[in-house]
Scaffold this motif. Structure first.
Motif, PDB file in Angstrom:
ATOM      1  N   SER A   2      45.585  35.635  50.071  1.00  0.00           N
ATOM      2  CA  SER A   2      45.688  36.630  48.911  1.00  0.00           C
ATOM      3  C   SER A   2      47.568  36.516  49.293  1.00  0.00           C
ATOM      4  O   SER A   2      47.991  35.995  49.981  1.00  0.00           O
ATOM      5  CB  SER A   2      45.596  37.792  49.971  1.00  0.00           C
ATOM      6  OG  SER A   2      44.243  38.056  50.258  1.00  0.00           O
ATOM      7  N   ASN A  12      48.713  42.203  45.889  1.00  0.00           N
ATOM      8  CA  ASN A  12      47.116  42.664  45.015  1.00  0.00           C
ATOM      9  C   ASN A  12      46.386  41.613  44.167  1.00  0.00           C
ATOM     10  O   ASN A  12      45.413  42.242  43.567  1.00  0.00           O
ATOM     11  CB  ASN A  12      47.732  43.802  43.259  1.00  0.00           C
ATOM     12  CG  ASN A  12      48.511  45.023  44.244  1.00  0.00           C
ATOM     13  OD1 ASN A  12      48.396  45.190  45.314  1.00  0.00           O
ATOM     14  ND2 ASN A  12      49.027  45.776  43.292  1.00  0.00           N
ATOM     15  N   ALA A  13      46.787  40.201  45.088  1.00  0.00           N
ATOM     16  CA  ALA A  13      46.035  39.201  43.812  1.00  0.00           C
ATOM     17  C   ALA A  13      45.522  38.339  44.886  1.00  0.00           C
ATOM     18  O   ALA A  13      45.687  37.846  45.859  1.00  0.00           O
ATOM     19  CB  ALA A  13      47.095  38.470  42.983  1.00  0.00           C
ATOM     20  N   ARG A  14      43.601  37.700  44.606  1.00  0.00           N
ATOM     21  CA  ARG A  14      43.645  36.710  45.761  1.00  0.00           C
ATOM     22  C   ARG A  14      43.208  35.933  45.041  1.00  0.00           C
ATOM     23  O   ARG A  14      42.703  36.005  43.553  1.00  0.00           O
ATOM     24  CB  ARG A  14      42.733  37.734  46.974  1.00  0.00           C
ATOM     25  CG  ARG A  14      41.592  36.805  47.713  1.00  0.00           C
ATOM     26  CD  ARG A  14      41.252  37.344  48.231  1.00  0.00           C
ATOM     27  NE  ARG A  14      39.751  37.802  48.099  1.00  0.00           N
ATOM     28  CZ  ARG A  14      39.204  38.145  48.424  1.00  0.00           C
ATOM     29  NH1 ARG A  14      39.228  38.537  50.367  1.00  0.00           N
ATOM     30  NH2 ARG A  14      37.980  39.296  48.205  1.00  0.00           N
ATOM     31  N   PHE A  15      43.105  34.475  45.315  1.00  0.00           N
ATOM     32  CA  PHE A  15      42.775  32.912  44.607  1.00  0.00           C
ATOM     33  C   PHE A  15      41.929  32.367  45.344  1.00  0.00           C
ATOM     34  O   PHE A  15      41.935  32.387  47.233  1.00  0.00           O
ATOM     35  CB  PHE A  15      43.932  32.127  44.268  1.00  0.00           C
ATOM     36  CG  PHE A  15      45.361  33.051  43.442  1.00  0.00           C
ATOM     37  CD1 PHE A  15      45.135  32.114  42.208  1.00  0.00           C
ATOM     38  CD2 PHE A  15      46.220  33.726  44.067  1.00  0.00           C
ATOM     39  CE1 PHE A  15      45.887  33.266  41.254  1.00  0.00           C
ATOM     40  CE2 PHE A  15      46.965  34.061  43.426  1.00  0.00           C
ATOM     41  CZ  PHE A  15      47.184  34.144  41.813  1.00  0.00           C
ATOM     42  N   PHE A  30      39.892  34.849  41.366  1.00  0.00           N
ATOM     43  CA  PHE A  30      40.491  34.639  40.980  1.00  0.00           C
ATOM     44  C   PHE A  30      40.605  36.645  40.940  1.00  0.00           C
ATOM     45  O   PHE A  30      39.746  36.575  40.377  1.00  0.00           O
ATOM     46  CB  PHE A  30      41.708  34.878  39.812  1.00  0.00           C
ATOM     47  CG  PHE A  30      43.134  35.362  39.395  1.00  0.00           C
ATOM     48  CD1 PHE A  30      43.880  35.185  40.823  1.00  0.00           C
ATOM     49  CD2 PHE A  30      42.732  36.756  38.289  1.00  0.00           C
ATOM     50  CE1 PHE A  30      44.767  36.501  40.362  1.00  0.00           C
ATOM     51  CE2 PHE A  30      44.127  37.190  38.482  1.00  0.00           C
ATOM     52  CZ  PHE A  30      44.357  37.580  39.126  1.00  0.00           C
ATOM     53  N   GLU A  31      41.259  37.236  41.536  1.00  0.00           N
ATOM     54  CA  GLU A  31      40.862  39.331  41.662  1.00  0.00           C
ATOM     55  C   GLU A  31      42.327  39.574  41.716  1.00  0.00           C
ATOM     56  O   GLU A  31      43.175  39.207  42.097  1.00  0.00           O
ATOM     57  CB  GLU A  31      39.961  39.500  43.237  1.00  0.00           C
ATOM     58  CG  GLU A  31      39.137  38.265  43.232  1.00  0.00           C
ATOM     59  CD  GLU A  31      38.456  38.669  44.785  1.00  0.00           C
ATOM     60  OE1 GLU A  31      37.700  39.130  44.987  1.00  0.00           O
ATOM     61  OE2 GLU A  31      38.908  37.634  45.144  1.00  0.00           O
ATOM     62  N   TYR A  32      42.141  40.170  41.120  1.00  0.00           N
ATOM     63  CA  TYR A  32      43.476  41.580  41.095  1.00  0.00           C
ATOM     64  C   TYR A  32      42.854  43.270  41.457  1.00  0.00           C
ATOM     65  O   TYR A  32      42.522  43.345  39.827  1.00  0.00           O
ATOM     66  CB  TYR A  32      44.762  41.222  39.702  1.00  0.00           C
ATOM     67  CG  TYR A  32      45.400  41.954  39.421  1.00  0.00           C
ATOM     68  CD1 TYR A  32      46.400  41.441  40.271  1.00  0.00           C
ATOM     69  CD2 TYR A  32      45.137  43.077  38.642  1.00  0.00           C
ATOM     70  CE1 TYR A  32      47.659  42.423  40.127  1.00  0.00           C
ATOM     71  CE2 TYR A  32      46.955  43.516  39.314  1.00  0.00           C
ATOM     72  CZ  TYR A  32      47.690  43.166  40.413  1.00  0.00           C
ATOM     73  OH  TYR A  32      48.965  44.327  39.783  1.00  0.00           O
ATOM     74  N   GLU A  33      43.836  43.592  42.146  1.00  0.00           N
ATOM     75  CA  GLU A  33      43.116  44.983  42.234  1.00  0.00           C
ATOM     76  C   GLU A  33      44.410  45.747  41.409  1.00  0.00           C
ATOM     77  O   GLU A  33      45.784  45.450  42.184  1.00  0.00           O
ATOM     78  CB  GLU A  33      43.223  45.011  43.920  1.00  0.00           C
ATOM     79  CG  GLU A  33      42.737  46.480  43.827  1.00  0.00           C
ATOM     80  CD  GLU A  33      42.442  47.351  45.602  1.00  0.00           C
ATOM     81  OE1 GLU A  33      43.579  47.324  46.532  1.00  0.00           O
ATOM     82  OE2 GLU A  33      41.419  47.344  46.217  1.00  0.00           O
ATOM     83  N   GLY A  63      39.302  46.991  38.940  1.00  0.00           N
ATOM     84  CA  GLY A  63      40.389  45.966  39.256  1.00  0.00           C
ATOM     85  C   GLY A  63      39.434  44.726  38.703  1.00  0.00           C
ATOM     86  O   GLY A  63      39.254  45.318  37.597  1.00  0.00           O
ATOM     87  N   ALA A 114      38.191  40.213  37.746  1.00  0.00           N
ATOM     88  CA  ALA A 114      38.667  38.708  38.535  1.00  0.00           C
ATOM     89  C   ALA A 114      37.683  38.057  37.251  1.00  0.00           C
ATOM     90  O   ALA A 114      37.381  38.587  36.258  1.00  0.00           O
ATOM     91  CB  ALA A 114      37.396  39.527  39.499  1.00  0.00           C
TER      92      ALA A 114
END
Length: 232
Positions: A137, A140-143, A168-171, A177, A179
């Motif tokens: 993380s 606000n992003a998670r890979f 990839f996720e971005y809130e 969000g 993804a």
């Protein structure tokens, strides 16, 4: 496309997309999220192909699943997949366990296995898919990245399959969000999926995505994915 080809193609993507894997996912790959002890998520997901094309004809399929947090970063899930319209159903029961065994400084390491038992139109008696992954993380992003391996016949006739999983996720905020995730390889399980995550209520989450096959995308190997989850 004949029913014998359609069934494994649809079931392959539903393994991670719609709960045959019986766990929390991004779209089509496992996420590093794990339910807390005593928490329950009830979910319904569907895949839709709205037009007839050469590789993948028009179809719809719905999958219910139940996920329960066991504590100590472990969750277990149950799902029922394989109802395909039109075409012969291939109902399959899936149960899976996921364990997040490390979490520190924005890094999470997780692993899991799902067991499958086909009930009708069996291509195999029983099978598994196992995976290991890492997420990081940043703001606000998670890979997410990892790998998976399936036993014989689960994803391909008379063969095992393995490959990489990437996400990839971005809130944007607490409700919205974006993804994307990808399963590599030239097989029925290989798709790039991207879309929107919308949470109208703290206990309700929905996903709206489109999956494009690594192989034969220009011949119709693509479809919509929709999912709704309610957390108790």
């Amino acid at each position: 496309m004949t029913p014998n080809v359609l069934i494994p193609l649809v079931l392959s993507i539903l393994v991670f997309v719609t709960g045959a894997d019986a766990q929390q996912t991004i779209f089509t790959i496992p996420s590093s999220d794990v339910l807390d002890r005593g928490k329950v998520s009830v979910e319904l997901a569907g895949a839709f192909k709205v037009n007839n094309e050469q590789t993948l004809r028009k179809f719809s399929s719905f999958v219910p699943r139940l996920i329960v947090g066991l504590g100590k970063n472990v969750e277990i899930g149950f799902a029922f997949t394989g109802n395909i319209q039109p075409g012969p159903d291939a109902p399959t029961f899936g149960t899976g366990v996921k364990w997040k065994f490390y979490e520190k400084r924005g890094f999470s390491f997780f692993a899991g296995t799902t067991f499958y038992i086909p009930i009708k139109h069996r291509a195999y008696k029983a099978g598994t898919v196992s995976y290991v992954g890492i997420s990081k993380s940043i703001g606000n992003a998670r890979f997410t990245a990892g790998g998976f391996v399936s036993t014989r016949n689960v994803f391909a006739p008379h063969a095992t399959r393995s490959g990489g999983i990437f996400g990839f996720e971005y809130e944007v905020n607490k409700k919205i969000g974006f993804a994307a995730d990808w399963i590599n390889g030239r097989h029925a399980f290989g798709f790039l999926t991207s879309g929107l995550i919308y949470k109208p209520h703290p206990k309700v989450s929905t996903t709206w995505a489109y999956a494009i096959g690594n192989n034969n995308a220009n011949r119709g190997n693509h479809f919509f994915i929709v999912e709704m989850a309610y957390n108790f």
